[in-house]
Enzyme design. Structure first.
Site, short mmCIF file in Angstrom:
data_model
loop_
_atom_site.label_atom_id
_atom_site.label_comp_id
_atom_site.label_asym_id
_atom_site.label_seq_id
_atom_site.Cartn_x
_atom_site.Cartn_y
_atom_site.Cartn_z
N GLU A 175 0.85 -1.20 0.00
CA GLU A 175 0.00 0.00 0.00
C GLU A 175 0.89 1.24 0.00
O GLU A 175 1.74 1.41 0.86
CB GLU A 175 -0.94 -0.02 1.22
CG GLU A 175 -1.63 1.30 1.52
CD GLU A 175 -2.44 1.88 0.36
OE1 GLU A 175 -3.20 1.14 -0.28
OE2 GLU A 175 -2.28 3.10 0.08
N PRO B 239 -12.28 6.28 2.49
CA PRO B 239 -12.24 7.64 1.94
C PRO B 239 -13.60 8.33 2.08
O PRO B 239 -13.69 9.54 2.17
CB PRO B 239 -11.91 7.43 0.46
CG PRO B 239 -11.42 6.05 0.32
CD PRO B 239 -11.97 5.26 1.46
N CYS B 240 -14.66 7.49 2.14
CA CYS B 240 -16.03 8.03 2.22
C CYS B 240 -16.22 8.94 3.44
O CYS B 240 -17.10 9.79 3.46
CB CYS B 240 -17.04 6.88 2.31
SG CYS B 240 -16.67 5.54 1.19
N ASN C 201 -16.03 -3.56 -2.02
CA ASN C 201 -15.89 -4.58 -0.97
C ASN C 201 -16.33 -5.95 -1.47
O ASN C 201 -15.68 -6.96 -1.22
CB ASN C 201 -16.75 -4.19 0.25
CG ASN C 201 -16.00 -3.23 1.17
OD1 ASN C 201 -15.02 -3.60 1.79
ND2 ASN C 201 -16.44 -2.00 1.22
N TRP D 3 -50.04 4.33 1.95
CA TRP D 3 -49.56 4.17 0.57
C TRP D 3 -48.15 4.77 0.56
O TRP D 3 -48.00 6.00 0.50
CB TRP D 3 -50.45 4.90 -0.43
CG TRP D 3 -51.81 4.27 -0.60
CD1 TRP D 3 -52.94 4.58 0.09
CD2 TRP D 3 -52.16 3.24 -1.51
NE1 TRP D 3 -53.98 3.80 -0.33
CE2 TRP D 3 -53.54 2.96 -1.32
CE3 TRP D 3 -51.46 2.49 -2.47
CZ2 TRP D 3 -54.22 1.98 -2.05
CZ3 TRP D 3 -52.15 1.54 -3.21
CH2 TRP D 3 -53.50 1.28 -3.00
#
Ligand code: FAD
Length: 441
Positions: free
Chosen positions: A34, A43-44, A301, A430
């Site tokens: 990495e 990162p989100c 993922n 509804w």
């Protein structure tokens, strides 16, 4: 040195895959490289970190490194970049600058995506930011501390999440978008609802304006568009992402029309022993039946999960995706799935659509807000092609229902008769989804 499996990229796809290989094959040597300082990070969370929701960037790390090395038995090298690759080998550059060649039996490309940087002068000035790695978030935080007026270039979901978080932090926020509407993954009618919300919350929004230059002496002072110029202390480039295919190109694996790596359902590339998963790879679009590109975390993922089994020599397959996504823009929850009306037309469908606005809860129950549902279906077959929902609450459950229906190639009739839950605090009897389907029946 030799490893049974080498994984390049320690994001969600890479770490899921590597962990799964080890679960099946305890004795295999599985090595992860990495480039950044962290693995298994989200990162989100970066826009929310900038909004002050996390005290430290480390909170965005799912599992500490030790879980992967000590508990799962992986060999993980952070701050290590794969700089060269070819048949059966990769060359890694470690944090101290030294290099070593590793041979592999199987390789996973999990290099993700990278921000697209527009080719205009000034992108190298101090105060010009992009978001991807946690380091990029830390750098942004440092710059923001001394910045009052922030220009965000690009009004996709990342740009708008940053706008929301920075405005809430009291910054003056300006958004510049080249297209006539924000969020190109929505149809224009739905995007305009988001635009009103941005303006209502004090965001200075400039649509139909293209960035020409970022200017300043050493440090950002202003941005120049094809229409005007605006003073800014910092600039976020949120002009989209591109698959990070540098490694894939070195290996010569085939790429698809989207520019991402072509894979089969087992995540195998055109090279028998090379797999790819996550944002770097294509996935089947379940509506069009064609390879497509979904650079989103849940897809990454799951592709990693499948790649892990495949690398270990087991049969597993990824069925595909429909592009389901949700974001928050100030007081609105904004979500989409499947094809937009425009895309449906381009794909050769004959789309019909309906947009309805209803209450999110029973009308007498306190706390209800408005929710707008747009459904898109094929005129002749009634197949649901896509949906977009914007509202003050209750958007997630409804888009997830529609995402499942779209993925299963359900019809409008299926949506109308779907047995959705009801009680006054949660929905009208509804449900807005059912109401929209009824109009389209
Ligand atoms: P990445 O997470 O990109 O990981 C790839 C890794 O590979 C990187 O860490 C990179 O450093 C490393 N790498 C690349 N090349 C090399 C090399 N040569 N050598 C060594 N290492 C290398 N998705 C959602 O679904 N919902 C959201 O709300 C959401 N919000 C987001 C917000 C932001 C600001 C960003 C940037 C993304 C967001 N995403 C969101 C997208 C999501 O983060 C990605 O889909 C996901 O991270 C993809 O995982 P990945 O493992 O494929 O790639």
């Amino acid at each position: 040195e030799r490893a049974d499996v080498i994984v390049v990229g320690g994001g969600p796809a890479g770490m899921t895959a590597a962990s799964r290989v080890k679960r099946f094959r305890r004795n295999w040597r599985v090595v992860v490289f990495e480039r950044s300082k962290y693995v298994s990070y989200a990162p989100c969370g970066l826009p929310y970190y900038l909004g002050g929701y996390a005290d430290s960037i480390e909170e965005l790390v799912h599992y500490p490194l030790r879980v992967f090395t000590e508990e799962r038995g992986l060999e993980v090298y952070t701050k290590t970049e794969v700089v060269e690759a070819g048949e059966g080998y990769v060359r890694a550059r470690f944090k101290d600058g030294s290099e070593k060649t590793f041979e592999w039996d199987k390789l996973l490309i999990a290099t993700g995506a990278r921000p697209r940087v527009p080719r205009v002068p000034g992108t190298d000035l101090e105060g010009v930011l992009t978001l991807r790695t946690l380091e990029s978030g830390e750098e942004a935080e440092k710059v923001l501390n001394g910045a009052e007026r922030i220009a965000i270039v690009g009004a996709g979901y990342i740009g708008l999440e940053v706008a929301d978080n920075l405005a809430r932090r009291g910054k003056k926020v300006l958004v510049v978008e080249m297209l006539p509407h924000v969020m190109p993954t929505l149809d224009p009618d739905m995007a305009s609802v988001v635009e009103e919300e941005l303006v209502r919350n004090g965001v200075e929004l400039h649509l139909n304006e293209a960035l020409r230059e970022i200017a300043g002496s050493g440090k950002v002072e202003k941005i120049v568009t094809d229409k005007s110029e605006y003073r800014a202390d910092a600039v976020f480039l949120a002009t989209g992402v591109a698959p990070e295919t540098t490694l894939a190109d070195m290996l010569g694996v085939k790429k698809g029309a989207t520019g991402a790596v072509s894979v089969d359902a087992s995540m195998r590339t055109s090279h028998e022993n090379v797999f790819a998963a996550g944002d770097v790879a294509e996935a089947l679009n379940l509506v069009t039946g064609k390879p497509d590109w979904f650079p989103l975390a849940p897809v990454a993922n799951k592709m990693g999960y499948v790649a892990g089994a495949s690398l270990a020599g087991f049969e597993e397959s990824f069925p595909g995706a429909v592009g389901t996504a949700i974001t928050k823009v100030f007081g609105l929850e904004v979500a989409r799935t499947g094809l937009t009306e425009e895309r449906a037309r381009k794909e050769g469908f004959d789309p019909v659509s309906v947009t309805i606005t209803a209450n999110s809860r029973a009308s007498y129950y306190p706390g209800a807000s408005q929710i707008t549902v747009k459904l898109i279906a094929d005129r002749s077959t009634g197949q649901l092609l896509g949906a977009q929902i914007i509202g003050g609450e209750g958007v997630l459950a409804r888009i997830n229902t529609l995402a499942t229906l779209v993925a299963m190639r359900a019809t409008v009739r299926d949506a109308f008769f779907s047995d959705l839950a009801y009680a006054p605090p949660f929905a009208p009897v509804w449900d807005p989804v059912i109401v929209a389907a009824r109009v389209l029946l």
